[in-house]
Motif scaffolding. Structure first.
Motif, short mmCIF file in Angstrom:
data_model
loop_
_atom_site.label_atom_id
_atom_site.label_comp_id
_atom_site.label_asym_id
_atom_site.label_seq_id
_atom_site.Cartn_x
_atom_site.Cartn_y
_atom_site.Cartn_z
N GLU A 77 0.80 -1.23 0.00
CA GLU A 77 0.00 0.00 0.00
C GLU A 77 0.84 1.28 0.00
O GLU A 77 0.48 2.25 -0.68
CB GLU A 77 -0.94 -0.01 1.21
CG GLU A 77 -1.96 -1.14 1.15
CD GLU A 77 -2.64 -1.40 2.49
OE1 GLU A 77 -2.47 -0.57 3.41
OE2 GLU A 77 -3.31 -2.44 2.62
N ASP A 78 1.95 1.29 0.74
CA ASP A 78 2.79 2.49 0.78
C ASP A 78 3.80 2.50 -0.36
O ASP A 78 3.95 3.49 -1.06
CB ASP A 78 3.51 2.59 2.13
CG ASP A 78 2.56 2.87 3.27
OD1 ASP A 78 1.34 2.69 3.09
OD2 ASP A 78 3.02 3.25 4.37
N LEU A 79 4.53 1.40 -0.52
CA LEU A 79 5.49 1.33 -1.62
C LEU A 79 4.83 1.01 -2.95
O LEU A 79 5.41 1.25 -4.01
CB LEU A 79 6.55 0.26 -1.32
CG LEU A 79 7.41 0.47 -0.06
CD1 LEU A 79 8.44 -0.65 0.07
CD2 LEU A 79 8.10 1.82 -0.09
N ARG A 80 3.62 0.44 -2.89
CA ARG A 80 2.85 0.06 -4.09
C ARG A 80 3.63 -0.90 -5.00
O ARG A 80 3.68 -0.74 -6.22
CB ARG A 80 2.43 1.32 -4.88
CG ARG A 80 1.50 2.23 -4.10
CD ARG A 80 1.01 3.38 -4.95
NE ARG A 80 0.09 4.23 -4.20
CZ ARG A 80 -1.21 3.99 -4.04
NH1 ARG A 80 -1.73 2.90 -4.58
NH2 ARG A 80 -1.96 4.83 -3.35
N CYS A 81 4.24 -1.89 -4.38
CA CYS A 81 4.96 -2.91 -5.14
C CYS A 81 3.94 -3.86 -5.78
O CYS A 81 3.16 -4.49 -5.06
CB CYS A 81 5.89 -3.71 -4.24
SG CYS A 81 7.11 -2.70 -3.39
N TRP A 96 16.29 -1.54 -5.06
CA TRP A 96 17.18 -1.14 -3.98
C TRP A 96 16.54 -0.07 -3.11
O TRP A 96 16.69 -0.08 -1.88
CB TRP A 96 18.51 -0.64 -4.53
CG TRP A 96 19.44 -1.71 -5.01
CD1 TRP A 96 20.00 -1.84 -6.25
CD2 TRP A 96 19.95 -2.83 -4.24
NE1 TRP A 96 20.80 -2.96 -6.32
CE2 TRP A 96 20.80 -3.58 -5.10
CE3 TRP A 96 19.78 -3.24 -2.93
CZ2 TRP A 96 21.46 -4.73 -4.67
CZ3 TRP A 96 20.43 -4.40 -2.51
CH2 TRP A 96 21.25 -5.12 -3.36
N GLU A 97 15.79 0.86 -3.72
CA GLU A 97 15.09 1.89 -2.95
C GLU A 97 14.01 1.27 -2.08
O GLU A 97 13.85 1.65 -0.91
CB GLU A 97 14.50 2.93 -3.91
CG GLU A 97 15.54 3.82 -4.57
CD GLU A 97 14.93 4.77 -5.58
OE1 GLU A 97 13.70 4.63 -5.87
OE2 GLU A 97 15.66 5.65 -6.09
N TRP A 98 13.25 0.33 -2.65
CA TRP A 98 12.23 -0.37 -1.86
C TRP A 98 12.88 -1.15 -0.73
O TRP A 98 12.37 -1.18 0.40
CB TRP A 98 11.43 -1.30 -2.76
CG TRP A 98 10.45 -0.60 -3.65
CD1 TRP A 98 10.03 0.69 -3.55
CD2 TRP A 98 9.78 -1.15 -4.78
NE1 TRP A 98 9.13 0.98 -4.55
CE2 TRP A 98 8.95 -0.13 -5.32
CE3 TRP A 98 9.78 -2.39 -5.41
CZ2 TRP A 98 8.14 -0.33 -6.45
CZ3 TRP A 98 8.97 -2.60 -6.52
CH2 TRP A 98 8.16 -1.57 -7.04
#
Length: 350
Positions: free
Chosen positions: A221-225, A246-248
């Motif tokens: 929900e926050d990173l929307r992966c 890498w950012e995730w």
């Protein structure tokens, strides 16, 4: 989130305890302690019901042993009476927490499991270019008791049920010690905070999902992966660029620190999906999956050992066939026809 109360009467109902008894007995009827309890089941269940109602229930001691497969794990077996209580509690709590779990969490849930997770992984592998693999360092030994209790209280307000959940958590035996410091800790914080759940408890498997549920929602929900799968503490994230993953990964590490968890540094890596990657006992490629070489070699050794034991009369044919069936159930989920044909060519044990 709406909190639920008025649960304890349902938990201590004889029907719930009887159902829990049969779940705890499944696959263990031949064990002496289980058979003894089953012989006096009605008497034992009424006594257990009274102990729970009167708040006199106390967890017993654990029997520990070690399993050596890739890495050493300490398994803790609770007394049969306690396993009945664990199932009784989960019978009540699981339906309340289940709607809050994401679809792609696969451990210890109905209609999920390893094979469903692997199929979902293959589905994502065909769509994305890169994958980030993560594994939490000493997960069960690191679960913080107070954080876990707070997570349970977000959904449950029945004081009696919370008393029982706390008693089970507090009754956990000592797990492998790992000294870790987190933001805000002083010198003695790691020693003051109780942590660790015994691998082997039904409640531990359930609590493990509750503990990492905030991570699941953060990633989705926050990173929307778009591609994410978790099985206990082993989870993978799919993406279309290394930089994105890498950012995730950095954001995931930061979130886990709030739950006093650390990702294993040697099991945090981004790789191209086309090269294949290991997950839950398989090597996954975009359009196929195979068995790792170490899995095949380990089974060959076990099969050879069983042959020698059978020749000496140490085990019977039924035991061997059950062991082979278990491996075959795993192997047929991969592209392993030639491997199976080679292993069992000329084998007269099946």
């Amino acid at each position: 989130m709406k909190r639920t109360g008025n649960l304890f009467d349902r938990l201590v109902e004889f029907d719930n305890l009887y159902l829990a008894f049969h779940k705890a007995l499944l696959g263990k009827k031949q064990r002496t302690d289980c058979a003894d309890y089953a012989f006096r089941q009605e008497e034992e269940l009424f006594r257990l019901q009274a102990d729970l109602k009167n708040k006199q229930y106390r967890p017993g001691g654990y029997r520990t042993f070690f399993v050596y497969e890739k890495k050493t794990r300490m398994i803790s077996a609770a007394p049969f009476r306690d396993r009945v209580v664990h199932h009784a509690l989960c019978n009540i709590l699981e339906p309340l927490f289940e709607p809050g779990f994401i679809f792609d969490s696969y451990a210890n849930r109905k209609c999920k499991g390893v094979h469903a997770a692997v199929k979902r992984c293959s589905h994502y592998a065909a769509q994305f270019t890169y994958v980030l693999k993560c594994d939490i360092r000493k997960y069960f030994a690191s679960i913080d008791h107070q954080i876990l209790k707070n997570l349970i209280r977000r959904r449950i307000k029945d004081r009696d049920v919370l008393w029982l959940a706390d008693r089970i958590i507090d009754g956990s035996n000592e797990q492998e010690f790992c000294l870790c410091y987190f933001p805000g800790d002083n010198l003695f914080t790691p020693l003051d905070r109780r942590r660790g759940l015994p691998i082997g408890n039904q409640t531990s498997q359930f609590f493990a999902n509750v503990y990492l549920n905030p991570l699941d929602h953060f990633v989705k929900e926050d990173l929307r992966c778009p591609g994410y799968i978790r099985y206990v503490d082993d989870f993978i994230v799919f993406g279309r660029s290394k930089k994105e993953l890498w950012e995730w990964g950095k954001a995931i590490k930061s979130l886990l620190l709030r739950y006093r968890l650390i990702i294993h540094p040697n099991k945090f890596q981004v790789m191209p999906v086309r090269c294949g990657f290991a997950f839950l006992g398989y090597r996954i490629f975009p359009y196929h999956r195979i068995l790792p070489k170490e899995n095949i070699l380990r089974f060959r050794r076990r099969l050879e050992k069983m042959k020698h034991e059978y020749e000496k009369g140490a085990i019977d044919l039924q035991t061997i066939r059950l062991s082979i069936s278990g491996w075959l159930g795993h192997a047929i989920q991969a592209d392993s026809f030639r491997v199976r044909k080679k292993i069992f060519s000329g084998c007269d044990l099946i």
